[in-house]
Design a protein around this motif. Structure first.
Motif: not given
Length: 428
Positions: A157-168
């Motif tokens: 929904d936020a338009g982000l990449d899942l893998e990058q968001a998981e690392r964060i």
């Protein structure tokens, strides 16, 4: 001295040669191994053995969240195994569907039913009906899968990449706490805490266990009147001292074997779990020098002698084991009171409560080893504490010897408090 060593040898050999001594000595390392290796191995096996393909997900969110959770539980997008059943429901139908599935869950026909709705998307709240026969790890796996799917949807929904968001999102702070002492020594705070608390609890257990053995030994000798024959050739003081020291030697042998087995298990814990297929990090051991072991040994020996003398005194003034169980209560309360002070000592090892009570002889064998493992205790405090404990142990042995001499041959009469005090004050 020859008679003293003869009594020590008799008490030591009689118990070491017992099959129960051998069984208890060898059983403890097996118990330690089960405690150190069993829980992580069982958790690993449980997490792999739970089959959630037959569970049901009731999706009232109006999205594809239920399908996403089922995919996560099956192992991700590339998984080829069977997935959990997803039932999409509206607000009016959810109650009827839940009621029908509740019966199947109660009969263990369905391991679990996960219930999600619009509130799950907003706050993460969900319901989970778990069958009585399902392991508790089932709920952990369902919650983890739901968290991952909820994160995926919010990231999309936020338009982000899942893998990058998981690392964060998975960033964790792992602080290695190093406790620095006044004398410059340092060490892992968690390891020191476990070591200090473990030594304190171990000393408490050994003192209680072997103090009880001294109590029962004196009581049994008085009941069987064996002491009448022994006292014909050995003085009561020598007999009591030999009994206390002989049983103390048994305690040292058993405690030394248990300690060595724990050290070996901790050093090889990661290797043993690895052989069972469980990934585990090795457990570090406290860096204890020989000079630091000396006061621990002194507290163990002196604490044992003091409490063993008190237990022997109780055993000499009673006429049966039933009376002994009641009469030993004041001695046990002194020990229990020391254990009750462990919490404030753990919270503030250099605080006024810990410092004061580590000087009191009846609690110093428990509290001072704990303080030595947690902080840098001034040498003067250790010397004063050991000195007071030594004097109290000697006084307890003298008082117990005088009671032992007078009360051991008395049967059928319960001495009054005044008589006990008079016997203690009597000279040789």
């Amino acid at each position: 001295m020859g008679k003293l060593f003869a009594v020590i040898e008799r008490e030591f050999g009689e118990r070491v040669r017992s099959k129960w001594f051998l069984i208890s000595t060898l059983f403890a390392p097996l118990l330690f191994a089960a405690l150190f290796i069993g829980p992580p191995y069982l958790a690993y096996k449980s997490s792999r053995s739970v089959d959630l393909s037959s569970m049901v997900i009731i999706d009232g969110s109006g999205t594809q969240m239920g399908e996403g959770i089922a995919t996560e539980l099956a192992g991700g997008l590339m998984a080829t195994g069977q997935r959990a059943t997803v039932i999409a429901v509206g607000a009016t139908d959810s109650v009827k569907v839940i009621d029908s599935l509740r019966t199947r869950v109660g009969n263990n026909a369905v391991p679990a039913v996960a219930i999600i709705d619009g509130n799950t998307l907003a706050t993460g709240a969900m319901r989970l009906l778990l069958a009585g026969g399902a392991p508790i790890v089932t709920s952990e796996r369902v919650q983890a899968a739901t968290e991952r799917e909820l994160l995926r949807q919010r990231v999309a929904d936020a338009g982000l990449d899942l893998e990058q968001a998981e690392r964060i999102a998975k960033v964790r702070v792992m602080a290695k706490v190093e406790r620095v002492m006044k004398d410059g020594r340092s060490g892992n705070a968690q390891v020191n805490l476990v070591f200090g608390g473990g030594v304190a609890v171990l000393l408490y257990m050994v003192i209680v266990l072997y103090g009880q053995i001294v109590l029962r030994g004196v009581t049994e000798e008085k009941q069987s009147r064996v002491s009448e024959l022994v006292l014909a050739s050995v003085s009561p003081k020598v007999l009591l001292s030999g009994k206390v020291l002989g049983i103390g030697g048994v305690a040292l042998v058993q405690l030394g074997f248990w300690t060595a087995s724990v050290v070996v298990l901790l050093m090889n814990r990661a290797r043993l779990l690895g052989a069972l297929g469980v990934t585990s990090t090795s457990m570090s051991l406290p860096n204890v020098t020989f000079t630091e072991l000396v006061p621990l040994f002194a507290y163990f020996v002196l604490g044992y002698v003091m409490y063993a003398a008190l237990f022997a005194a109780v055993g000499s003034i009673v006429s049966s084991e039933q009376e002994a169980q009641q009469a030993q209560t004041p001695v046990l309360m002194l020990l229990v009171g020391s254990v009750a002070l462990l919490q404030p000592a753990l919270a503030d090892p250099d605080g006024p409560i810990a410092r004061t009570m580590s000087m009191v002889p009846f609690s110093s064998p428990i509290l001072m080893p704990l303080r030595l493992g947690l902080s840098s205790v001034p040498t003067t405090e250790v010397v004063i504490s050991i000195g007071l404990l030594s004097l109290t142990a000697v006084a307890a042995m003298i008082a117990a010897g005088r009671l032992y001499r007078t009360a051991l041959l008395m049967y059928g009469k319960r001495p009054s408090i005044g008589e006990i005090i008079r016997w203690i004050r009597m000279n040789e």
